[in-house]
Scaffold this motif. Structure first.
Motif, PDB file in Angstrom:
ATOM      1  N   TRP A 102       0.835  -1.210   0.000  1.00  0.00           N
ATOM      2  CA  TRP A 102       0.000   0.000   0.000  1.00  0.00           C
ATOM      3  C   TRP A 102       0.868   1.258   0.000  1.00  0.00           C
ATOM      4  CZ3 TRP A 102      -0.126   4.020   3.551  1.00  0.00           C
ATOM      5  CH2 TRP A 102      -1.082   5.012   3.272  1.00  0.00           C
ATOM      6  N   SER A 103       1.883   1.302   0.865  1.00  0.00           N
ATOM      7  CA  SER A 103       2.705   2.508   0.943  1.00  0.00           C
ATOM      8  C   SER A 103       3.432   2.768  -0.371  1.00  0.00           C
ATOM      9  CB  SER A 103       3.703   2.421   2.107  1.00  0.00           C
ATOM     10  OG  SER A 103       4.602   1.346   1.934  1.00  0.00           O
ATOM     11  N   GLN A 104       3.821   1.694  -1.085  1.00  0.00           N
ATOM     12  CA  GLN A 104       4.479   1.887  -2.370  1.00  0.00           C
ATOM     13  C   GLN A 104       3.509   2.346  -3.453  1.00  0.00           C
ATOM     14  OE1 GLN A 104       8.089  -0.602  -3.501  1.00  0.00           O
ATOM     15  NE2 GLN A 104       7.015  -2.073  -2.203  1.00  0.00           N
ATOM     16  N   HIS A 311      -3.884   3.698   9.934  1.00  0.00           N
ATOM     17  CA  HIS A 311      -5.240   3.235   9.640  1.00  0.00           C
ATOM     18  C   HIS A 311      -5.194   1.956   8.793  1.00  0.00           C
ATOM     19  CE1 HIS A 311      -9.619   3.983   8.781  1.00  0.00           C
ATOM     20  NE2 HIS A 311      -9.314   3.155   7.802  1.00  0.00           N
ATOM     21  N   VAL A 312      -4.410   1.995   7.714  1.00  0.00           N
ATOM     22  CA  VAL A 312      -4.313   0.836   6.818  1.00  0.00           C
ATOM     23  C   VAL A 312      -3.673  -0.352   7.552  1.00  0.00           C
ATOM     24  CG1 VAL A 312      -3.231  -0.055   4.712  1.00  0.00           C
ATOM     25  CG2 VAL A 312      -4.236   2.236   4.729  1.00  0.00           C
ATOM     26  N   GLU A 320     -10.445  -4.821  10.649  1.00  0.00           N
ATOM     27  CA  GLU A 320     -11.411  -3.719  10.747  1.00  0.00           C
ATOM     28  C   GLU A 320     -10.651  -2.427  11.025  1.00  0.00           C
ATOM     29  OE1 GLU A 320     -13.942  -4.751  13.976  1.00  0.00           O
ATOM     30  OE2 GLU A 320     -12.395  -4.466  15.495  1.00  0.00           O
ATOM     31  N   PRO A 321     -11.232  -1.276  10.666  1.00  0.00           N
ATOM     32  CA  PRO A 321     -10.537  -0.002  10.901  1.00  0.00           C
ATOM     33  C   PRO A 321     -10.454   0.302  12.390  1.00  0.00           C
ATOM     34  CG  PRO A 321     -12.764   0.378  10.094  1.00  0.00           C
ATOM     35  CD  PRO A 321     -12.516  -1.102   9.977  1.00  0.00           C
ATOM     36  N   PRO A 340      -5.846   7.221   0.752  1.00  0.00           N
ATOM     37  CA  PRO A 340      -5.964   7.011  -0.701  1.00  0.00           C
ATOM     38  C   PRO A 340      -5.557   5.579  -1.065  1.00  0.00           C
ATOM     39  CG  PRO A 340      -3.933   8.160  -0.213  1.00  0.00           C
ATOM     40  CD  PRO A 340      -4.670   8.038   1.089  1.00  0.00           C
ATOM     41  N   ASN A 341      -6.035   5.119  -2.209  1.00  0.00           N
ATOM     42  CA  ASN A 341      -5.675   3.780  -2.726  1.00  0.00           C
ATOM     43  C   ASN A 341      -6.027   2.665  -1.759  1.00  0.00           C
ATOM     44  OD1 ASN A 341      -4.546   5.381  -4.740  1.00  0.00           O
ATOM     45  ND2 ASN A 341      -2.436   5.047  -4.074  1.00  0.00           N
ATOM     46  N   TRP A 342      -7.047   2.890  -0.964  1.00  0.00           N
ATOM     47  CA  TRP A 342      -7.486   1.881  -0.004  1.00  0.00           C
ATOM     48  C   TRP A 342      -8.969   1.665  -0.201  1.00  0.00           C
ATOM     49  CZ3 TRP A 342      -5.303  -1.932   2.076  1.00  0.00           C
ATOM     50  CH2 TRP A 342      -5.778  -2.564   3.236  1.00  0.00           C
ATOM     51  N   LYS A 343      -9.535   0.706   0.483  1.00  0.00           N
ATOM     52  CA  LYS A 343     -10.922   0.269   0.279  1.00  0.00           C
ATOM     53  C   LYS A 343     -11.922   1.421   0.148  1.00  0.00           C
ATOM     54  CE  LYS A 343      -9.785  -3.793   3.011  1.00  0.00           C
ATOM     55  NZ  LYS A 343     -10.067  -4.580   4.225  1.00  0.00           N
TER      56      LYS A 343
END
Length: 343
Positions: A102-104, A311-312, A320-321, A340-343
Motif C-alpha cells: 500500500w505505501s508503495q 489506519h491501513v 477492521e478499521p 488514498p488507494n485503499w478500500k
C-alpha cells in the motif's frame, strides 16, 4: 577488466561497465524473508551508499581526464550498481507485505522508504495514530530531557532519604514530561542490552530512561524524507493528493501568520535566535519566517500520511478499521480524511 574466478559472483561486466551482479532467484526469495533488523540495516546502508555515490559523482565532475578519473568512475559505477540492487531487494521485501505494498502505491513513497517504515514501525504496538506521530518525533510537546534535566527532575520529585519509586512519583513525572506512567515504568525496567531480565525500578533506572531520546531517530529522518518527497511530487500524476493537501495547509498557515495568530509563539521564539539572523527579523515582529511556515506545513502533511499508514496497518492486522478513527484539524474544523488507494 580481467574477471578473476574468485570474484565472479560479486562483480561482472555490464555493457562495458563494472557492476554488481543482478539479484539471483535465491537473493530475491531471501529478500522476502528479511527480518526487521536486517531491513533496518539495509535501509541505513542504502542511504550511506547514496551519499558516497553523490560525493563520488562530484569528484568525477571536478577531476581532470586520466587514470584518476577512470578509477573514480569505477568506484561511482560500483556504488550505483550496489545501491540499485539494495533498492530492488528492499522493494521486494516491502512489496511482499500488504502494508508495504500500500505505501508503495503512494506517489512519492518508494521501496526504500516503504521498507524503512515496515522495519521501524510495529503496528501491533502502536495503538493509535498519535502514538505513531510521537514515535516519529512529530509531537512538539515531547521534550528530549537529556542527562542533566532528567537527574534534576527525578531528584526533585523523589525524596533522597528513601529513594523508592512509587506510582505517585511516576504520575507526577509523567505529567511533567507529557508521558504516561506505564510507559515510563516500562522504559525504566526494560532489560539491559544482552539480558532478558527486567531491571528493578529505581531512581537511577528512571533517570536513564528519561534521559534517552523519546522518539525513533531513524524514523524521524524517514518522515523528513517523506515530507520533502510530497512537496517535490505535488505537480506529478498521483502526487496531487498529499501534495495538494500540503499546498492547502501552507496557504492556511500563511494566512494565519499574516493575521497575527502566531504572534505570541513568534515573539517567544525571537528570544532563542540570534538578533543578526534573518529569522529574528520575522520573529521580533510577531511573525513566523517563511522557513518556519514551510516546516509546519510539511509536518502537518506527513502526520496526515502517518495517520493513513496507521489506519491501513491497523485494518490489515485486525480486519477492521480503528475503533476511533484518527482526526486531524483542517480548514478550521476536524475532518476524517480517508486513506488514498485503499478500500
Amino acid at each position: 577488466m580481467k574477471n578473476n574466478s574468485c570474484c565472479r559472483d560479486e562483480i561482472v561486466e555490464e555493457g562495458g561497465a563494472i557492476g554488481i551482479e543482478r539479484l539471483t532467484r535465491d537473493l530475491k526469495e531471501s529478500a522476502l524473508r528479511l527480518t526487521s533488523n536486517e531491513a533496518r540495516y539495509l535501509v541505513d546502508y542504502y542511504y550511506k551508499l547514496q551519499d558516497d555515490r553523490i560525493r563520488s559523482a562530484s569528484q568525477v565532475r571536478s577531476s581532470e581526464e586520466g587514470e584518476e578519473v577512470s578509477w573514480i568512475n569505477f568506484v561511482q559505477q560500483h556504488l550505483t550498481a550496489l545501491e540499485n540492487r539494495i533498492k530492488s531487494a528492499l522493494g521486494i521485501y516491502a512489496g511482499g507485505q500488504p502494508l508495504g505494498a500500500w505505501s508503495q502505491s503512494i506517489t512519492g513513497i518508494g521501496p526504500v522508504i516503504s521498507a524503512g517504515l515496515l522495519a521501524h514501525i510495529d503496528i501491533s504496538r502502536t495503538p493509535h495514530a498519535g502514538a505513531l506521530w510521537r514515535l516519529g518525533g512529530l509531537d512538539p510537546t515531547l521534550e528530549w530531557l537529556g542527562k542533566e534535566k532528567s537527574k534534576k527532575l527525578v531528584d526533585e520529585v523523589i525524596e533522597k532519604k528513601t529513594g523508592r519509586v512509587t506510582s505517585a512519583h511516576l504520575a507526577v513525572i509523567a505529567e511533567r514530561t507529557n508521558r504516561s506512567p506505564s510507559s515510563l515504568k516500562k522504559m525504566a525496567t526494560s532489560p539491559k542490552p544482552g539480558s532478558d531480565t527486567a531491571q528493578k525500578l529505581t531512581k537511577d533506572s528512571l533517570k536513564k530512561a528519561l534521559s534517552r531520546r523519546p522518539w525513533n531517530a531513524q524514523l524521524k529522518v524517514l518522515t523528513w524524507k517523506i515530507a520533502e518527497s510530497f512537496v517535490k511530487q505535488q505537480n506529478s500524476r498521483g502526487g496531487e493528493f498529499y501534495g495538494g493537501y500540503y499546498l492547502e495547509r501552507r496557504a492556511m498557515e500563511e494566512a494565519a501568520n499574516e493575521k497575527g495568530e502566531y504572534k505570541e509563539q513568534a515573539l517567544a521564539k525571537a528570544k532563542t535566535v540570534g538578533k543578526s539572523t534573518e529569522a529574528y527579523k520575522f520573529y521580533s515582529k510577531g511573525l513566523f519566517p517563511p522557513g518556519h511556515i514551510y516546516a509546519r506545513s510539511k509536518r502537518w502533511v506527513v502526520k496526515l500520511f502517518l495517520s493513513h499508514y496507521h489506519h491501513v496497518g491497523y485494518e490489515i492486522l485486525h480486519g477492521e478499521p480503528p475503533a476511533r478513527p484518527w482526526i486531524i484539524t483542517h480548514g478550521g474544523h476536524s475532518d476524517f480524511i480517508p486513506p488514498p488507494n485503499w478500500k
